[in-house]
Design a protein around this motif. Sequence first.
Motif, PDB file in Angstrom:
ATOM      1  N   LEU A   1      37.946  34.026  43.324  1.00 46.91           N
ATOM      2  CA  LEU A   1      38.344  33.395  42.067  1.00 46.91           C
ATOM      3  C   LEU A   1      37.339  32.324  41.650  1.00 46.91           C
ATOM      4  N   GLN A   2      36.883  31.533  42.604  1.00 45.82           N
ATOM      5  CA  GLN A   2      35.875  30.518  42.285  1.00 45.82           C
ATOM      6  C   GLN A   2      34.598  31.176  41.774  1.00 45.82           C
ATOM      7  N   PHE A   3      34.190  32.260  42.419  1.00 47.58           N
ATOM      8  CA  PHE A   3      32.980  32.980  42.001  1.00 47.58           C
ATOM      9  C   PHE A   3      33.106  33.476  40.562  1.00 47.58           C
ATOM     10  N   ILE A   4      34.224  34.130  40.223  1.00 45.92           N
ATOM     11  CA  ILE A   4      34.325  34.681  38.864  1.00 45.92           C
ATOM     12  C   ILE A   4      34.544  33.585  37.819  1.00 45.92           C
ATOM     13  N   ASN A   5      35.135  32.467  38.215  1.00 47.69           N
ATOM     14  CA  ASN A   5      35.246  31.351  37.269  1.00 47.69           C
ATOM     15  C   ASN A   5      33.889  30.708  36.990  1.00 47.69           C
ATOM     16  N   ASP A   6      32.963  30.793  37.939  1.00 45.36           N
ATOM     17  CA  ASP A   6      31.618  30.229  37.764  1.00 45.36           C
ATOM     18  C   ASP A   6      30.591  31.256  37.289  1.00 45.36           C
ATOM     19  N   TRP A   7      30.988  32.515  37.216  1.00 45.52           N
ATOM     20  CA  TRP A   7      30.102  33.639  36.907  1.00 45.52           C
ATOM     21  C   TRP A   7      29.363  33.430  35.593  1.00 45.52           C
ATOM     22  N   GLY A   8      28.059  33.526  35.629  1.00 42.71           N
ATOM     23  CA  GLY A   8      27.262  33.548  34.408  1.00 42.71           C
ATOM     24  C   GLY A   8      26.929  32.213  33.783  1.00 42.71           C
ATOM     25  N   GLY A   9      27.321  31.113  34.394  1.00 40.74           N
ATOM     26  CA  GLY A   9      26.998  29.818  33.802  1.00 40.74           C
ATOM     27  C   GLY A   9      27.786  29.569  32.528  1.00 40.74           C
ATOM     28  N   GLU A  10      27.111  29.116  31.483  1.00 40.86           N
ATOM     29  CA  GLU A  10      27.761  28.849  30.191  1.00 40.86           C
ATOM     30  C   GLU A  10      27.976  30.166  29.466  1.00 40.86           C
ATOM     31  N   THR A  11      29.228  30.501  29.253  1.00 40.97           N
ATOM     32  CA  THR A  11      29.592  31.766  28.612  1.00 40.97           C
ATOM     33  C   THR A  11      30.650  31.520  27.550  1.00 40.97           C
ATOM     34  N   PHE A  12      30.922  32.568  26.766  1.00 42.48           N
ATOM     35  CA  PHE A  12      31.976  32.502  25.756  1.00 42.48           C
ATOM     36  C   PHE A  12      33.319  32.200  26.417  1.00 42.48           C
ATOM     37  N   ALA A  13      33.549  32.770  27.593  1.00 43.68           N
ATOM     38  CA  ALA A  13      34.804  32.524  28.316  1.00 43.68           C
ATOM     39  C   ALA A  13      34.980  31.036  28.615  1.00 43.68           C
ATOM     40  N   LYS A  14      33.928  30.373  28.999  1.00 41.12           N
ATOM     41  CA  LYS A  14      34.017  28.936  29.285  1.00 41.12           C
ATOM     42  C   LYS A  14      34.240  28.136  27.999  1.00 41.12           C
TER      43      LYS A  14
END
Length: 142
Positions: A10-23
């Motif tokens: 969960l931590q990995f996918i929450n941090d995935w890709g840096g700054e993204t639309f999801a964030k």
Amino acid sequence: MKDKKKEDLLQFINDWGGETFAKTLDIQFTDIDVENETLTATMPVLPRIHQPFGIMHGGASCVLAETMGSSLSNIFIDGEKYFGVGTNINTNHLRSKKDGMVTAVARFIRKGKSMHVSEIEIRDEKGQLISHTTMTNTIINR
């Protein structure tokens, strides 16, 4: 899956890709069920994602759904060999939402070698269905 491994994923996918639309939309992955191949996330409904009439913009629902469907596919494939890309999305907006939190759950309808079809349901705090999405991802070689 052991809890620590689940927390790490969960931590990995929450941090995935840096700054993204999801964030940008504050999408937070909250649960993954490896046995049933489902993924859960939340998104706050704030004025910045409203359309002019003061309700959640349908595009925000679509972004949440596509984030879920794409993440689901990419979690459950060999990421060193393949990646999944969205090729079709169809969302039905069923109920409006002004504020609070929505929760999305993604699950596979079909998980083939070269194509995944997923279903994403977005619900409010009362469990009422806000939107229903089906999404197709093509699985391609890296």
